[in-house]
Write a protein that holds these residues in place. Structure first.
Motif, PDB file in Angstrom:
ATOM      1  N   HIS A   2       0.761  -1.200  -0.178  1.00  0.00           N
ATOM      2  CA  HIS A   2      -0.060  -0.088   0.012  1.00  0.00           C
ATOM      3  C   HIS A   2       0.868   1.200   0.066  1.00  0.00           C
ATOM      4  O   HIS A   2       0.381   2.281   0.227  1.00  0.00           O
ATOM      5  CB  HIS A   2      -1.080   0.005   1.209  1.00  0.00           C
ATOM      6  N   ILE A   3       2.179   1.108  -0.548  1.00  0.00           N
ATOM      7  CA  ILE A   3       2.973   2.155  -0.468  1.00  0.00           C
ATOM      8  C   ILE A   3       3.518   2.822  -1.824  1.00  0.00           C
ATOM      9  O   ILE A   3       3.618   1.782  -2.595  1.00  0.00           O
ATOM     10  CB  ILE A   3       4.249   1.952   0.626  1.00  0.00           C
ATOM     11  N   VAL A   4       3.548   4.004  -1.999  1.00  0.00           N
ATOM     12  CA  VAL A   4       4.107   4.555  -3.339  1.00  0.00           C
ATOM     13  C   VAL A   4       5.557   4.758  -3.161  1.00  0.00           C
ATOM     14  O   VAL A   4       6.126   5.248  -2.105  1.00  0.00           O
ATOM     15  CB  VAL A   4       3.400   5.805  -3.702  1.00  0.00           C
ATOM     16  N   THR A   5       6.280   4.289  -4.261  1.00  0.00           N
ATOM     17  CA  THR A   5       7.841   4.553  -4.173  1.00  0.00           C
ATOM     18  C   THR A   5       7.818   5.352  -5.482  1.00  0.00           C
ATOM     19  O   THR A   5       7.474   5.379  -6.503  1.00  0.00           O
ATOM     20  CB  THR A   5       8.595   3.202  -4.312  1.00  0.00           C
ATOM     21  N   SER A   6       8.770   6.568  -5.188  1.00  0.00           N
ATOM     22  CA  SER A   6       9.178   7.404  -6.240  1.00  0.00           C
ATOM     23  C   SER A   6      10.600   7.301  -6.501  1.00  0.00           C
ATOM     24  O   SER A   6      11.454   7.202  -5.536  1.00  0.00           O
ATOM     25  CB  SER A   6       8.765   9.037  -5.701  1.00  0.00           C
ATOM     26  N   THR A   7      10.758   7.316  -7.817  1.00  0.00           N
ATOM     27  CA  THR A   7      12.203   6.905  -8.266  1.00  0.00           C
ATOM     28  C   THR A   7      12.452   7.909  -9.252  1.00  0.00           C
ATOM     29  O   THR A   7      11.765   8.469 -10.039  1.00  0.00           O
ATOM     30  CB  THR A   7      12.282   5.501  -8.947  1.00  0.00           C
ATOM     31  N   MET A   8      13.816   8.486  -9.197  1.00  0.00           N
ATOM     32  CA  MET A   8      14.241   9.548 -10.193  1.00  0.00           C
ATOM     33  C   MET A   8      14.903   8.908 -11.182  1.00  0.00           C
ATOM     34  O   MET A   8      15.885   8.142 -10.853  1.00  0.00           O
ATOM     35  CB  MET A   8      14.998  10.560  -9.629  1.00  0.00           C
ATOM     36  N   LYS A   9      14.452   9.048 -12.454  1.00  0.00           N
ATOM     37  CA  LYS A   9      15.107   8.430 -13.668  1.00  0.00           C
ATOM     38  C   LYS A   9      15.870   9.515 -14.222  1.00  0.00           C
ATOM     39  O   LYS A   9      15.850  10.676 -14.233  1.00  0.00           O
ATOM     40  CB  LYS A   9      14.083   8.088 -14.518  1.00  0.00           C
ATOM     41  N   LYS A  10      17.279   9.055 -14.795  1.00  0.00           N
ATOM     42  CA  LYS A  10      18.221   9.890 -14.952  1.00  0.00           C
ATOM     43  C   LYS A  10      18.350  10.461 -16.650  1.00  0.00           C
ATOM     44  O   LYS A  10      19.122  10.908 -17.100  1.00  0.00           O
ATOM     45  CB  LYS A  10      19.451   9.546 -14.551  1.00  0.00           C
ATOM     46  N   GLU A  11      17.784   9.471 -17.281  1.00  0.00           N
ATOM     47  CA  GLU A  11      18.080   9.613 -19.002  1.00  0.00           C
ATOM     48  C   GLU A  11      16.544   9.209 -19.655  1.00  0.00           C
ATOM     49  O   GLU A  11      15.847   8.483 -19.293  1.00  0.00           O
ATOM     50  CB  GLU A  11      19.129   8.805 -19.662  1.00  0.00           C
ATOM     51  N   VAL A  12      16.870   9.725 -20.741  1.00  0.00           N
ATOM     52  CA  VAL A  12      15.309   9.317 -21.762  1.00  0.00           C
ATOM     53  C   VAL A  12      15.873   9.137 -23.297  1.00  0.00           C
ATOM     54  O   VAL A  12      16.979   9.720 -23.593  1.00  0.00           O
ATOM     55  CB  VAL A  12      14.398  10.506 -21.648  1.00  0.00           C
ATOM     56  N   ARG A  13      15.414   8.228 -23.947  1.00  0.00           N
ATOM     57  CA  ARG A  13      15.855   8.057 -25.353  1.00  0.00           C
ATOM     58  C   ARG A  13      14.973   8.988 -26.234  1.00  0.00           C
ATOM     59  O   ARG A  13      13.922   9.137 -26.193  1.00  0.00           O
ATOM     60  CB  ARG A  13      15.628   6.774 -25.838  1.00  0.00           C
ATOM     61  N   VAL A  14      15.907   9.939 -26.887  1.00  0.00           N
ATOM     62  CA  VAL A  14      15.249  11.009 -28.083  1.00  0.00           C
ATOM     63  C   VAL A  14      15.479  10.540 -29.293  1.00  0.00           C
ATOM     64  O   VAL A  14      16.608   9.903 -29.667  1.00  0.00           O
ATOM     65  CB  VAL A  14      15.512  12.242 -27.370  1.00  0.00           C
ATOM     66  N   VAL A  15      14.354  10.973 -30.144  1.00  0.00           N
ATOM     67  CA  VAL A  15      14.565  10.398 -31.606  1.00  0.00           C
ATOM     68  C   VAL A  15      14.420  11.961 -32.546  1.00  0.00           C
ATOM     69  O   VAL A  15      13.227  12.457 -32.256  1.00  0.00           O
ATOM     70  CB  VAL A  15      13.661   9.511 -32.116  1.00  0.00           C
ATOM     71  N   ASN A  16      15.270  11.960 -33.227  1.00  0.00           N
ATOM     72  CA  ASN A  16      15.243  13.227 -34.067  1.00  0.00           C
ATOM     73  C   ASN A  16      14.379  12.597 -35.437  1.00  0.00           C
ATOM     74  O   ASN A  16      14.888  11.760 -36.140  1.00  0.00           O
ATOM     75  CB  ASN A  16      16.543  13.809 -34.549  1.00  0.00           C
ATOM     76  N   PRO A  17      13.297  13.128 -35.649  1.00  0.00           N
ATOM     77  CA  PRO A  17      12.459  12.393 -36.919  1.00  0.00           C
ATOM     78  C   PRO A  17      13.247  12.333 -38.149  1.00  0.00           C
ATOM     79  O   PRO A  17      12.954  11.380 -38.774  1.00  0.00           O
ATOM     80  CB  PRO A  17      11.335  13.498 -37.131  1.00  0.00           C
ATOM     81  N   SER A  18      14.099  13.373 -38.582  1.00  0.00           N
ATOM     82  CA  SER A  18      15.000  13.099 -39.596  1.00  0.00           C
ATOM     83  C   SER A  18      15.925  12.054 -39.867  1.00  0.00           C
ATOM     84  O   SER A  18      16.221  11.667 -40.740  1.00  0.00           O
ATOM     85  CB  SER A  18      15.664  14.504 -40.145  1.00  0.00           C
ATOM     86  N   GLU A  19      15.994  11.563 -38.637  1.00  0.00           N
ATOM     87  CA  GLU A  19      16.760  10.300 -38.660  1.00  0.00           C
ATOM     88  C   GLU A  19      16.127   9.055 -38.984  1.00  0.00           C
ATOM     89  O   GLU A  19      16.909   7.887 -39.509  1.00  0.00           O
ATOM     90  CB  GLU A  19      17.325   9.789 -37.309  1.00  0.00           C
TER      91      GLU A  19
END
Lengths: 653, 206
Positions: free
Chosen positions: A298-315
């Motif tokens: 019944h407990i919420v855990t909060s995690t900080m994420k440190k990166e994200v994958r990005v895509v440039n549409p022209s790729e």
């Protein structure tokens, strides 16, 4: 003769006004109009046929209504603290509102969408976006509680969300405001060409619903307004309306309304997914919160994420195209077959409908009108399926009844217009009161709409109900759409700004609704599963009270040895194993809220006593004939007192 | 006599249903319990119809000072009843087999039935006594005390059979599958006796 003519004319006018008035107030004429009350009447003890999940807008919540009665059953806190049950105040739920900006106890909740399997509503979860501090939440339709919130980095004004693909593969979070990516200190006037619009694809675990950002497409710096997934033949594509393709950065009401046509961005997410699965895109440093409820603890855990994958549409050639669409389109709605993409140009006199088949054809034949930052722009004429001519003023949103008809709201002319797909003819129009925004047909964002009811959510309430001062709840209006003509059935108030709603036949979810949490499955580290396990433990200045609740007493009910300056954690377990028997807990001087603890659940409230004395606590939820006796005391001694901790229940009998 | 004996065996074996199915069922419905709470009474203990029914019945009963519903080891009946039933099954089957082998008289079928009836009535009598104790032997510190018009304390004894209103609760007490199987079984042994008698009369005539 002249007089007769005059009076006839006068009578005619009178009749016209009267009947107009009638149709406004009761929604129909003639003998049939007097059975409208029966159509929305749900007798005492009977159940409604549909659930409606209406976003609370700036209340940050999601409200649950029944159709056709328009009765509100529940307010589910999502992005806002909720003193009614202590959500966002209790230690277990506070982490749900953590973000990279810290604890944010409010948001602007906009577009709920129900999970799907094979393009049909499966009734497992509702997803909803937080618009202000970009977030996506997942609400369980078993417990009707918020189970997960993921923050969206590189985003601002998370508006073109949270719409889902037809097997709930992805929920999207498109940014309304483009911003510098990554964020940095730079002149605002250099917006053009430098700001980016992130369209985020969040994958959903098919079994547990857990969310994870799979990739972000970094688009040109337009405003991404609304979106809808393709379905059926267009499954694998996602469509986003844009405005401000001018990339203006000031006085947008003028400067973003200059181009005759903006775009609908068509994203082939399957293509990008494949690219990403093969290692495409780049990992970019980011900082965003992922908050997840563990149903066992019944407990919420909060995690900080440190990166994200990005895509440039022209790729990724062939993955993104721009479809010119007149005059700042707002709504972006795909019909149940997946063929038609309706782009409602809110400043346009006509309604524009694109054809998916024609779009594929134009792409195949490389009929491009140019490009924007390397993204091909298709020719308007090549993708146009047709347009509905002069249907009304200010078209916003369209839903479908599954019988070949579309229903579009018109904000300026305050009406809903029914028109036919393919022939583009207007079939019916009905006024709304007043200034309608979204409308909802149950299953509207799926391959299988349940085209019996439609409800419109209006922005302005004015004289619809008894006046309650300058600020009013908004109004929703329910229409029967089973016949050729729409029929206004009911007018009911909604909480906050009811922005959009998702609705579903009741039988898909009501049998799965949880009645209580099993105490035996409770894995909360501070639980007490029977009165024998109750205790009070001191750990320096922290005092942990392990308390239980059952009709009609607390265990323990007297606690001594607490001192001024202590921090008291009340870990309270509700021992009941019975449907709808929560207990409340409130203590004088608590600087937060009460708790409402569901049967079998454990919740923790912190209390920092500041004054010496004997202070009561009590149950807030009327639980039984002896609810009023459900109370206890905490004795608070001076800081330097040497009174030992002690606790008791029923000792003097 | 062979047919009668087979029916005697089947009849006795039907009592085995009591080891699987409840003998009796008591349902308690009230306005705030639209889905009634219920208890199934087995020969070796009491169980809730739904998982938490007993806990909830006990929770409600504490207001009127009732004892909690007994666990199997809190009543001698729950260890004795299974033995009695099993003995009767074995006895019935043995009688049946001997009847099939024409080693005994059909009148023993009736003997078994009469013995079972006596035991059954004793069981019912015992059960009813327990209900009386459960419903009237109340905690003197009970929160809610209600007296009858004549001033005596109200009894919350559930009905042995049928329907009764107890405060806000509608209480219905009826046999359950195990009980019905037992009644059918007993009835079959009676039929076995009757068939045995008929066969014996025919033999005498011939």
């Amino acid at each position: 003769m002249k007089n007769i003519l005059k009076s006839t004319l006068f009578l005619g006018l009178l009749v016209a006004f009267t009947s107009c008035n009638n149709s406004g107030k009761s929604g129909g004429n003639g003998a049939l109009s007097n059975n409208i009350a029966e159509k929305v009447y749900v007798a005492p003890g009977e159940h409604d046929s549909h659930y409606a999940f209406i976003s609370g807008g700036y209340s940050g919540n999601l409200t649950v209504y029944g159709l056709p009665s328009g009765r509100m059953f529940k307010e589910i806190p999502v992005f806002s603290q909720f003193p009614t049950n202590g959500y966002g105040y209790s230690e277990e739920t506070k982490p749900m509102l953590e973000t990279s900006y810290g604890f944010i106890p409010w948001d602007d909740s906009h577009h709920p969408d129900i999970s799907q399997t094979n393009g049909e509503l499966d009734g497992r979860w509702v997803f909803i976006n937080g618009n202000n501090t970009p977030r996506i939440a997942r609400v369980s339709l078993r417990s009707f509680e918020t189970e997960e919130i993921i923050e969206v980095p590189n985003s601002a004004g998370n508006h073109s969300s949270s719409f889902i693909t037809e097997n709930t593969e992805y929920v999207v979070a498109g940014t309304r405001f483009s911003v510098p990516v990554p964020q940095r200190d730079m002149p605002i006037k250099d917006y053009k060409g430098n700001f980016k619009g992130a369209l985020t694809f969040i994958s959903v675990d098919p079994e547990h619903g857990h969310m994870d950002i799979k990739f972000q497409v970094l688009m040109p710096g337009f405003n991404y307004d609304l979106s809808h997934p393709g379905r059926g033949k267009s499954h694998g594509w996602f469509f986003f309306t844009t405005y401000n393709t001018e990339e203006a950065n000031t006085l947008l009401e003028v400067n973003a309304s200059q181009n005759d046509k903006d775009f609908i961005a068509a994203i082939n997410w399957k293509k990008i997914e494949e690219y990403v699965n093969n290692g495409g895109g780049t990992m970019m440093p980011a900082n965003y919160a992922h908050n997840l409820l563990d149903e066992a603890t019944h407990i919420v855990t909060s995690t900080m994420k440190k990166e994200v994958r990005v895509v440039n549409p022209s790729e990724v050639p062939g993955a993104v195209y721009l479809l010119p669409t007149p005059k700042s389109p707002h709504g972006c709605d795909v019909d149940p077959s997946g063929e038609y993409i309706v782009g409602n140009g809110k400043l346009s006199a006509n309604l524009t409908v694109h054809s998916f088949t024609k779009m594929l054809d134009a792409i195949e034949n490389e009929k491009f009108a140019g490009d924007a930052y390397g993204i091909p722009i298709l020719n308007f004429e090549d993708v146009l399926a047709g347009s509905v001519e002069q249907p009304g003023l200010g078209p916003l949103h369209t839903e479908f009844d599954g019988k070949g008809n579309a229903y579009t709201t018109f904000f300026i002319s305050s009406e809903v217009v029914k028109w036919k797909l393919g022939t583009w003819e207007v079939i019916d129009r009905k006024p709304t009161y007043y200034s309608v925004g979204h409308l909802t047909i149950p299953g509207g964002n799926s391959r299988k709409p349940f085209g019996k009811y439609m409800f419109a959510m209006n922005k302005i309430t004015k004289d619809r109900y008894l006046p309650v001062g300058p600020e009013m709840e908004h109004s929703a209006q329910l229409y029967d759409i089973s016949g050729d003509k729409m029929e206004l059935l009911l007018d009911f108030p909604t909480h906050g700004e009811p922005h959009y709603a998702a609705a579903i036949p009741a039988e898909i979810i009501k049998e799965n609704s949880l009645k209580f949490y099993k105490l035996a499955d409770n894995k909360h580290p501070h639980k007490a599963t029977n009165e024998g396990e109750t205790k009070v433990v001191r750990d320096g200045k922290n005092v942990h009270v392990y308390m239980t609740l059952i009709r009609s007493h607390f265990a323990p009910d007297n606690i001594e040895g607490v001192k001024v300056g202590d921090k008291v954690y009340f870990h309270i377990t509700n021992l009941e194993q019975d449907f709808d028997v929560p207990h409340g807990f409130a203590i004088i001087g608590a600087n937060n809220a009460e708790l409402l603890i569901a049967p079998g659940q454990t919740r923790t409230l912190t209390w920092e006593p500041k004054q010496v004395g004997v202070w009561p606590f009590y149950c807030t939820d009327f639980c039984s004939a002896l609810h009023q006796e459900m109370q206890g005391y905490v004795r608070v001694s001076p800081k330097d007192s040497n009174i030992e901790l002690s606790w008791s229940l029923g000792d003097d009998i | 006599m062979k047919k009668a004996s087979i029916i005697m065996i089947i009849g006795s074996l039907l009592l085995l249903g009591l080891f699987k199915f409840p003998l009796w069922n008591i349902m308690l419905g009230a306005p705030q319990y639209p889905e009634p709470l219920g208890m199934n009474i087995y020969i070796d203990g009491i169980e809730g119809v739904e998982e938490f029914d007993l806990q909830n019945i006990d929770g409600l009963n504490h207001y009127i000072g009732m004892k909690t519903i007994p666990k199997p080891d809190e009543m001698w009946e729950f260890s004795v009843f299974p033995k009695v039933v099993l003995t009767m099954v074995i006895l019935g089957v043995i009688i049946g087999i001997f009847g099939y082998l024409e080693k005994i008289n059909y009148k023993l079928f009736l003997g078994w039935f009469l013995l079972m009836s006596v035991l059954g009535i004793l069981g019912m009598y015992d059960f009813n006594n327990w209900l009386i104790d459960y419903g009237s032997n109340l905690d003197p510190n009970a929160i809610i005390k209600i007296t009858n018009p004549d001033g005596t304390p109200m009894s919350y004894k559930p009905p042995l059979l049928g329907f009764q209103k107890l405060l806000n609760f509608d209480v219905t007490s009826l046999p359950h599958i195990g009980g019905y199987l037992m009644f059918i079984g007993m009835f079959l042994t009676l039929i076995a006796f009757w068939m045995g008698r008929k066969a014996s009369l025919r033999q005498t005539k011939a």
